[in-house]
Design a protein around this motif. Structure first.
Motif, PDB file in Angstrom:
ATOM      1  N   TRP A  35      39.815  43.679  54.622  1.00 31.96           N
ATOM      2  CA  TRP A  35      39.146  42.793  53.665  1.00 31.96           C
ATOM      3  C   TRP A  35      37.980  43.487  52.969  1.00 31.96           C
ATOM      4  O   TRP A  35      37.570  43.099  51.876  1.00 31.96           O
ATOM      5  CB  TRP A  35      38.634  41.542  54.378  1.00 31.96           C
ATOM      6  CG  TRP A  35      37.563  41.834  55.397  1.00 31.96           C
ATOM      7  CD1 TRP A  35      37.734  42.084  56.720  1.00 31.96           C
ATOM      8  CD2 TRP A  35      36.156  41.928  55.146  1.00 31.96           C
ATOM      9  NE1 TRP A  35      36.523  42.331  57.325  1.00 31.96           N
ATOM     10  CE2 TRP A  35      35.530  42.239  56.385  1.00 31.96           C
ATOM     11  CE3 TRP A  35      35.360  41.784  54.007  1.00 31.96           C
ATOM     12  CZ2 TRP A  35      34.156  42.408  56.510  1.00 31.96           C
ATOM     13  CZ3 TRP A  35      33.985  41.954  54.130  1.00 31.96           C
ATOM     14  CH2 TRP A  35      33.389  42.254  55.370  1.00 31.96           C
ATOM     15  N   ALA A  93      47.683  44.763  48.754  1.00 30.08           N
ATOM     16  CA  ALA A  93      47.185  43.399  48.603  1.00 30.08           C
ATOM     17  C   ALA A  93      45.671  43.305  48.792  1.00 30.08           C
ATOM     18  O   ALA A  93      44.997  42.499  48.128  1.00 30.08           O
ATOM     19  CB  ALA A  93      47.888  42.473  49.593  1.00 30.08           C
ATOM     20  N   TYR A  94      45.094  44.112  49.680  1.00 33.30           N
ATOM     21  CA  TYR A  94      43.655  44.047  49.930  1.00 33.30           C
ATOM     22  C   TYR A  94      42.843  44.652  48.785  1.00 33.30           C
ATOM     23  O   TYR A  94      41.620  44.489  48.744  1.00 33.30           O
ATOM     24  CB  TYR A  94      43.311  44.789  51.224  1.00 33.30           C
ATOM     25  CG  TYR A  94      43.743  44.050  52.472  1.00 33.30           C
ATOM     26  CD1 TYR A  94      43.019  42.968  52.951  1.00 33.30           C
ATOM     27  CD2 TYR A  94      44.891  44.440  53.170  1.00 33.30           C
ATOM     28  CE1 TYR A  94      43.411  42.291  54.097  1.00 33.30           C
ATOM     29  CE2 TYR A  94      45.296  43.773  54.312  1.00 33.30           C
ATOM     30  CZ  TYR A  94      44.546  42.700  54.780  1.00 33.30           C
ATOM     31  OH  TYR A  94      44.934  42.025  55.903  1.00 33.30           O
ATOM     32  N   PRO A 117      41.604  38.729  43.370  1.00 33.53           N
ATOM     33  CA  PRO A 117      42.389  37.484  43.392  1.00 33.53           C
ATOM     34  C   PRO A 117      42.343  36.725  42.068  1.00 33.53           C
ATOM     35  O   PRO A 117      41.373  36.805  41.307  1.00 33.53           O
ATOM     36  CB  PRO A 117      41.729  36.669  44.512  1.00 33.53           C
ATOM     37  CG  PRO A 117      40.929  37.643  45.308  1.00 33.53           C
ATOM     38  CD  PRO A 117      40.507  38.721  44.346  1.00 33.53           C
ATOM     39  N   GLU A 118      43.403  35.977  41.823  1.00 38.79           N
ATOM     40  CA  GLU A 118      43.435  35.074  40.676  1.00 38.79           C
ATOM     41  C   GLU A 118      42.677  33.804  41.018  1.00 38.79           C
ATOM     42  O   GLU A 118      42.592  33.405  42.189  1.00 38.79           O
ATOM     43  CB  GLU A 118      44.886  34.754  40.309  1.00 38.79           C
ATOM     44  CG  GLU A 118      45.668  35.978  39.843  1.00 38.79           C
ATOM     45  CD  GLU A 118      47.159  35.696  39.696  1.00 38.79           C
ATOM     46  OE1 GLU A 118      47.599  34.616  40.148  1.00 38.79           O
ATOM     47  OE2 GLU A 118      47.860  36.556  39.153  1.00 38.79           O
ATOM     48  N   PRO A 120      46.096  30.564  40.613  1.00 36.35           N
ATOM     49  CA  PRO A 120      47.390  31.277  40.509  1.00 36.35           C
ATOM     50  C   PRO A 120      48.525  30.425  39.969  1.00 36.35           C
ATOM     51  O   PRO A 120      49.447  30.945  39.347  1.00 36.35           O
ATOM     52  CB  PRO A 120      47.663  31.696  41.960  1.00 36.35           C
ATOM     53  CG  PRO A 120      46.335  31.672  42.634  1.00 36.35           C
ATOM     54  CD  PRO A 120      45.555  30.590  41.975  1.00 36.35           C
ATOM     55  N   ARG A 133      47.055  33.924  35.226  1.00 34.15           N
ATOM     56  CA  ARG A 133      46.604  35.095  35.981  1.00 34.15           C
ATOM     57  C   ARG A 133      45.140  35.449  35.757  1.00 34.15           C
ATOM     58  O   ARG A 133      44.726  36.568  36.029  1.00 34.15           O
ATOM     59  CB  ARG A 133      47.496  36.294  35.666  1.00 34.15           C
ATOM     60  CG  ARG A 133      47.396  36.820  34.254  1.00 34.15           C
ATOM     61  CD  ARG A 133      48.434  37.882  33.965  1.00 34.15           C
ATOM     62  NE  ARG A 133      48.144  38.560  32.699  1.00 34.15           N
ATOM     63  CZ  ARG A 133      47.703  39.800  32.593  1.00 34.15           C
ATOM     64  NH1 ARG A 133      47.506  40.512  33.689  1.00 34.15           N
ATOM     65  NH2 ARG A 133      47.476  40.348  31.419  1.00 34.15           N
ATOM     66  N   HIS A 158      41.585  36.167  36.647  1.00 37.28           N
ATOM     67  CA  HIS A 158      41.081  36.594  37.944  1.00 37.28           C
ATOM     68  C   HIS A 158      39.558  36.462  38.003  1.00 37.28           C
ATOM     69  O   HIS A 158      38.913  36.010  37.048  1.00 37.28           O
ATOM     70  CB  HIS A 158      41.520  38.032  38.224  1.00 37.28           C
ATOM     71  CG  HIS A 158      41.199  38.995  37.135  1.00 37.28           C
ATOM     72  ND1 HIS A 158      39.918  39.440  36.870  1.00 37.28           N
ATOM     73  CD2 HIS A 158      41.990  39.582  36.182  1.00 37.28           C
ATOM     74  CE1 HIS A 158      39.923  40.260  35.841  1.00 37.28           C
ATOM     75  NE2 HIS A 158      41.162  40.366  35.397  1.00 37.28           N
ATOM     76  N   TRP A 159      38.994  36.897  39.126  1.00 39.91           N
ATOM     77  CA  TRP A 159      37.558  36.706  39.353  1.00 39.91           C
ATOM     78  C   TRP A 159      36.690  37.594  38.474  1.00 39.91           C
ATOM     79  O   TRP A 159      35.469  37.441  38.452  1.00 39.91           O
ATOM     80  CB  TRP A 159      37.244  36.918  40.834  1.00 39.91           C
ATOM     81  CG  TRP A 159      37.584  35.702  41.633  1.00 39.91           C
ATOM     82  CD1 TRP A 159      38.799  35.377  42.156  1.00 39.91           C
ATOM     83  CD2 TRP A 159      36.707  34.618  41.949  1.00 39.91           C
ATOM     84  NE1 TRP A 159      38.748  34.159  42.786  1.00 39.91           N
ATOM     85  CE2 TRP A 159      37.467  33.676  42.681  1.00 39.91           C
ATOM     86  CE3 TRP A 159      35.364  34.357  41.707  1.00 39.91           C
ATOM     87  CZ2 TRP A 159      36.920  32.491  43.149  1.00 39.91           C
ATOM     88  CZ3 TRP A 159      34.811  33.170  42.180  1.00 39.91           C
ATOM     89  CH2 TRP A 159      35.587  32.266  42.889  1.00 39.91           C
TER      90      TRP A 159
END
Length: 372
Positions: free
Chosen positions: A114, A185-186, A190-191, A194, A198, A200-201
């Motif tokens: 993470w 993935a890490y 993130p969206e 979702p 799309r 995202h942040w």
């Protein structure tokens, strides 16, 4: 008869507020004429440019994706420009931020935790800031022209990225395409929603950065220092402010935010490094900064307008068959009219008759007076 610019005793509050709107209106008129010469229906073209991208939810998400890097970069540039430091190399700082922030997922793909994404964001900020520090140090130490140095470093960054993705960082499983391995993935930003698109942040980072810098510039001593040195370096020296420290500060803030925009783009919208990761965000952000009056809150609105021109260019390319160069022409016209209309803030237009005509009229009046 001729037009003459007369300097106002003080800035016009009216034109400070309305000149961006006048510039936008003139851009629409000039764009309509351009489409007419291209053999396209101007009304259809302007509809696809400015209305069609706002009609679907997914398209609004795309608007946020395009606006996020523009706002982040432009907010940083506003600090530079307000302090009279002309950083033209945000595109290079964007690219270097993306490269440095991508080192973890590209070079250490087995490191999956993470903490990877926060480290990537911090590394992206550090990379952009470090790259911006080069023209900053050259100006502070040797009084080098920062416009030239920051601009030339853009091409260094672009060529370095191209070399990386075609050489040492090329994906060994990518069938020889010039790109890095896909981020795990890490390492993906993130969206926000979702299910509907799309976005995202990175969009959140842009708004937070704009609000934070608005507060700093308008409510803190540092913001006062930025404006004083930008408007009158001599007054800044009397106040005890350091010009050299301000150069470093402005470039580090600008480069750091450009680097954050770069790593947010590749980890949020793209998911890997490629030879081209930006359609020119660093240069378009200059337009965004001035369209927003160098005010971070105004830059949010200006970023959305310029992002709309990107989406509109794509929609127009599909619907009426124009190239992406048309969108860039729109952006160039907008910058031209913004700068032209800003002249009205400091000057008023006066209609002047030539001296020869006025002398002739005066002579005629003398003759008439003599006959009388």
């Amino acid at each position: 008869m001729r037009l003459e610019l007369v300097k106002r005793p003080q800035q016009s509050a009216l034109f400070s507020a309305v000149s961006p709107l006048i510039a936008l209106g003139l851009t629409l008129v000039a764009g309509a004429i351009m489409f007419l010469f291209l053999g396209k229906n101007p009304l259809d073209a302007l509809y696809y440019f400015f209305i069609d991208p706002l009609l679907e939810t997914w398209s609004l998400h795309e608007l946020a994706v395009k606006a996020a890097p523009l706002i982040l970069i432009a907010v940083g540039l506003s600090v530079c420009y307000l302090s009279n430091n002309w950083n033209i190399g945000a595109e290079g700082q964007f690219i270097v931020g993306a490269i440095v922030g991508s080192m973890l997922p590209v070079l250490f793909p087995a490191f999956q935790s993470w903490i990877v994404l926060p480290l990537m964001l911090l590394m992206g900020i550090a990379g952009g800031a470090a790259y911006a520090a080069i023209p900053a140090w050259l100006k502070a130490r040797f009084n080098t022209n920062e416009i030239l140095t920051s601009l030339m470093l853009v091409y260094v960054a672009q060529l370095f990225l191209d070399w990386l993705v075609r050489g040492p960082w090329r994906n060994p499983e990518g069938f020889n395409f010039p790109e890095t391995r896909n981020f795990h993935a890490y390492a993906i930003l993130p969206e926000i929603w979702p299910a509907s698109g799309r976005a995202h942040w990175g969009s959140v980072f842009a708004v937070v950065a704009a609000v934070a810098l608005w507060f700093i510039l308008s409510r803190t001593l540092k913001g006062f220092e930025v404006k004083v040195i930008g408007q009158s370096p001599r007054a800044g020296r009397f106040a005890g402010f350091s010009r050299a420290r301000m150069i470093i500060f402005a470039f580090l803030v600008s480069g750091g935010l450009a680097g954050l925009a770069g790593i947010s783009e590749v980890s949020g919208a793209i998911g890997q490094l490629r030879p081209t990761i930006s359609p020119g965000y660093g240069f378009t952000a200059i337009i965004v900064a001035f369209l927003g009056r160098l005010n971070p809150l105004g830059i949010i609105a200006a970023g959305l307008v310029l992002a709309l021109s990107y989406l509109g260019g794509e929609a127009a390319a599909i619907s009426i068959g124009v190239t992406d160069k048309v969108a860039r022409a729109f952006q160039g016209m907008l910058l031209f009219f913004v700068l032209a209309c800003d002249t009205l803030i400091h000057y008023r237009i006066r209609l002047v008759r030539p001296l020869v005509v006025r002398a002739g009229e005066a002579k005629a009046e003398e003759v008439e007076a003599g006959h009388a």
